[in-house]
Design an enzyme around this catalytic site. Structure first.
Site, short mmCIF file in Angstrom:
data_model
loop_
_atom_site.label_atom_id
_atom_site.label_comp_id
_atom_site.label_asym_id
_atom_site.label_seq_id
_atom_site.Cartn_x
_atom_site.Cartn_y
_atom_site.Cartn_z
N HIS A 258 20.43 14.12 16.49
CA HIS A 258 20.40 15.27 17.41
C HIS A 258 21.30 16.44 16.96
O HIS A 258 21.15 17.55 17.45
CB HIS A 258 20.70 14.85 18.86
CG HIS A 258 22.15 14.58 19.16
ND1 HIS A 258 22.60 14.35 20.44
CD2 HIS A 258 23.25 14.49 18.37
CE1 HIS A 258 23.90 14.13 20.41
NE2 HIS A 258 24.32 14.21 19.18
C1 LIG Z 1 28.23 13.49 17.38
S1 LIG Z 1 29.41 12.63 16.43
C2 LIG Z 1 28.77 10.99 16.56
C3 LIG Z 1 29.77 9.95 16.19
C4 LIG Z 1 29.32 8.50 16.47
N1 LIG Z 1 28.13 8.15 15.74
C5 LIG Z 1 29.11 8.32 17.95
O1 LIG Z 1 27.96 8.25 18.39
O2 LIG Z 1 30.12 8.24 18.66
C6 LIG Z 1 28.97 13.12 14.80
C7 LIG Z 1 29.80 12.45 13.71
O3 LIG Z 1 29.25 12.83 12.45
C8 LIG Z 1 30.30 12.91 11.52
N2 LIG Z 1 29.84 13.77 10.43
C9 LIG Z 1 29.48 15.07 10.53
N3 LIG Z 1 29.12 15.56 9.34
C10 LIG Z 1 29.25 14.55 8.46
C11 LIG Z 1 29.00 14.44 7.06
N4 LIG Z 1 28.61 15.51 6.37
N5 LIG Z 1 29.19 13.24 6.48
C12 LIG Z 1 29.65 12.18 7.18
N6 LIG Z 1 29.88 12.22 8.51
C13 LIG Z 1 29.69 13.39 9.14
C14 LIG Z 1 31.42 13.54 12.32
O4 LIG Z 1 32.69 13.32 11.72
C15 LIG Z 1 31.24 12.86 13.67
O5 LIG Z 1 32.06 11.71 13.79
#
Ligand SMILES: C[S@@+](CC[C@H](N)C(=O)[O-])C[C@H]1O[C@@H](n2cnc3c(N)ncnc32)[C@H](O)[C@@H]1O
Length: 350
Positions: A258
């Protein structure tokens, strides 16, 4: 003043205007909850149910303010009034007390910036992240895309996503079907809360959280809080640009698709397909929009938040199509917790 001539004869409205009233006054719901969290109202009432006067004195509110706040929070279902005393509802006790593992306070505070009609109009017209509330969201999407996030921002965002996701993670552990999955890779797994919940339910499964380097350090702390050090590995990587590890028979995404547009989601689906062995499974946990794109209300409103990032709430049909395009088969959808569902599919056996 409306200058148009009134129709004659003037007919009564065909329906009453409660819906408009409810939407109009809903503007106070979230600030009232956020203020109550800030001033410690819920922990105050957890110690002892109290009258309006006791709340006013105890929390330095005006008597009228205390009456109005307690009334609104009761009408919203967060408090229950009994013989003049206000008690916490089950929801408030579970999600609004700082000592609860499911405390939502951190997500309330991080989203505490105004979304005016002017802001929203900009998001809608530009169809992309526009700085608002001090530019937080704009900064966030840039950090995520570049894979570089400061330790301060990582701590703030991860505690907010943990607050938001941990209850749903317990639902996934209870209701998700992870049969034949022995090694699960949680891509962009945030605090690791899904692995924490699943590890308590599946003692023989191995887990790895692939996250940005500054978040990986926090995952280790969260895992240790639940005595799971050693059960949950961390892999520091930018999921868009770095190589993905092999050796996993399940790939899991929670609230990840999302955040991103279709091309970016396709990339994530394709990488999952490439690293999985034949028969391996992919899981996407999301609040699903109806296939007809007309609700439910929470999914439709959650999409407004995603306008600030690159994505939107997807329908089950859209996610199934994304998975099938890259080669997955046997898509299933299973409700897990509250508004969430788990979409899963398999890589064909050879
Ligand atoms: C909306 S949060 C969801 C976290 C977890 N999956 C949850 O549902 O609680 C999005 C996560 O994506 C990680 N993220 C964003 N861009 C990323 C990237 N380029 N590579 C790895 N992780 C990433 C962020 O650090 C964050 O923890």
């Amino acid at each position: 003043m409306n200058e148009r001539p009134f129709p004659s004869p003037l007919l009564a409205p065909t329906c009453d205007d409660r819906l408009i009233w409810e939407i109009w006054l809903s503007r106070y719901h979230l600030p009232a909850l956020t203020v109550a969290d800030q001033i410690g109202l819920f922990s105050f009432l957890a110690q002892s149910p109290a009258t309006i006067e006791e709340v006013a004195v105890g929390l330095s509110l005006g008597p009228r303010g205390a009456e109005v706040l307690l009334g609104l929070l009761s009408a919203l279902g967060l408090l229950v009034q009994r013989q003049g005393h206000f008690h916490l509802s089950d929801e408030a006790r579970t999600y609004l007390l700082a000592e609860s593992p499911y405390y939502h306070g951190d997500i309330l505070q991080i989203l505490n910036y105004p979304v005016t009609a002017a802001t929203l109009r900009e998001w809608l017209e530009n169809d992309r992240a526009i700085a608002c509330g001090g530019g937080e969201e704009d900064v966030l999407i840039r950090a995520w895309e570049s894979g570089e996030m400061s330790p301060e921002m990582a701590a703030k965002v991860t505690s907010a996503t943990h607050a938001h996701s941990f209850p749903a993670a317990m639902g996934v552990a209870r209701n998700g079907d992870f049969s034949n999955v022995h090694r699960l890779l949680d891509v962009a797994g945030g605090s690791g809360c899904f692995c924490i919940a699943l590890a308590t339910r599946h003692p023989n499964m191995h887990f790895a959280v692939m996250e940005l380097p500054t978040v990986c350090k926090l995952v280790e702390q969260y895992a240790a809080t639940y005595g799971l050090q050693g059960r949950i590995e961390t892999i520091a990587a930018n999921m868009f640009t770095d190589p993905w590890p092999s050796g996993y028979d399940g790939v899991f995404f929670a609230d990840i698709f999302h955040d991103w547009n279709r091309a970016q989601c396709l990339h994530l689906a394709k990488r999952s397909f490439e690293i999985l062995p034949p028969g391996g499974r992919v899981f996407i946990h999301e609040v699903l929009l109806n296939d007809t794109k007309d609700g439910p209300l929470v999914a439709a409103a959650f999409s407004m938040t995603m306008l600030q990032l690159k994505g939107k709430q997807y329908t089950a049909r859209e996610l199934a199509e994304l998975l099938q395009v890259v080669g997955f088969i046997g898509v299933t959808v299973r409700p897990t917790y509250a508004y969430y569902s788990l979409v899963s599919a398999s890589k064909p056996a050879e």
